[in-house]
Design a protein around this motif. Sequence first.
Motif, PDB file in Angstrom:
ATOM      1  N   TYR A  53       0.799  -1.227   0.000  1.00 15.23           N
ATOM      2  CA  TYR A  53       0.000   0.000   0.000  1.00 15.23           C
ATOM      3  C   TYR A  53       0.834   1.281   0.000  1.00 15.23           C
ATOM      4  CZ  TYR A  53      -3.974  -3.020   0.669  1.00 15.23           C
ATOM      5  OH  TYR A  53      -4.929  -3.998   0.490  1.00 15.23           O
ATOM      6  N   LEU A 102      -1.336  -6.983  -6.939  1.00 13.52           N
ATOM      7  CA  LEU A 102      -2.150  -5.862  -6.492  1.00 13.52           C
ATOM      8  C   LEU A 102      -1.241  -4.630  -6.494  1.00 13.52           C
ATOM      9  CD1 LEU A 102      -4.845  -4.824  -5.372  1.00 13.52           C
ATOM     10  CD2 LEU A 102      -4.010  -5.388  -3.107  1.00 13.52           C
ATOM     11  N   ASN A 103      -1.038  -4.067  -7.671  1.00 11.54           N
ATOM     12  CA  ASN A 103      -0.083  -2.961  -7.799  1.00 11.54           C
ATOM     13  C   ASN A 103      -0.765  -1.624  -8.081  1.00 11.54           C
ATOM     14  OD1 ASN A 103      -0.865  -3.450 -10.401  1.00 11.54           O
ATOM     15  ND2 ASN A 103       1.177  -3.842 -11.187  1.00 11.54           N
ATOM     16  N   SER A 104      -1.998  -1.486  -7.641  1.00 12.21           N
ATOM     17  CA  SER A 104      -2.701  -0.223  -7.858  1.00 12.21           C
ATOM     18  C   SER A 104      -2.245   0.867  -6.891  1.00 12.21           C
ATOM     19  CB  SER A 104      -4.212  -0.428  -7.769  1.00 12.21           C
ATOM     20  OG  SER A 104      -4.559  -1.229  -6.675  1.00 12.21           O
ATOM     21  N   SER A 107       3.030   1.041  -7.916  1.00 15.36           N
ATOM     22  CA  SER A 107       3.074   0.603  -9.319  1.00 15.36           C
ATOM     23  C   SER A 107       4.288  -0.261  -9.655  1.00 15.36           C
ATOM     24  CB  SER A 107       3.020   1.816 -10.250  1.00 15.36           C
ATOM     25  OG  SER A 107       4.110   2.661 -10.003  1.00 15.36           O
ATOM     26  N   ASN A 126      -3.516 -10.565  -6.022  1.00 15.69           N
ATOM     27  CA  ASN A 126      -4.951 -10.306  -6.085  1.00 15.69           C
ATOM     28  C   ASN A 126      -5.722 -11.621  -5.904  1.00 15.69           C
ATOM     29  OD1 ASN A 126      -7.102  -8.645  -6.272  1.00 15.69           O
ATOM     30  ND2 ASN A 126      -6.697  -7.971  -8.360  1.00 15.69           N
TER      31      ASN A 126
END
Length: 153
Positions: A53, A102-104, A107, A126
């Motif tokens: 995160y 989960l690279n939102s 990045s 994910n």
Amino acid sequence: MNKFLTIFILVLLPLCSFGQEKSNKIPLKVVEFNDNVNLPLTAKERLQIDEVYGEYAEKHIYSNAFRLKSIKDILRNRVEIQYITKESDKKDCQKLSEIPLLNSFVSDLERDKTFDPKTFNPLKYNFAFHSRGSTMYQVDNTNYFITIKSQYH
């Protein structure tokens, strides 16, 4: 009288039977947490959250009590890594390499070059963390299997 009977059949009878229909909806299940989610984060868990995160960890995880408990539950109770050598115990399942990162939030998050169960961060992937049932994945070209247990008890 015939007019009254027609109105009753066309209007009131369907309304009477409407309330008697059975629901085919799946009953809602409650998410229950083990007591261990009330304990503070470990240094390792904090690193795992920060890795995924990044600068958004405070906003999306640490400042949201329910979400923090959910993450602790995933890390402490719902991810199981097994080393299975017996062919009959192995299941045909999706490979870890097929699961998107989960690279939102970060990045440049990268996949692990080699799999180490001691340092594996399930938050990076994910996974189907919120499915109704448990899901198993195989670490490519290994005998390691990752099970994500359902959050519903």
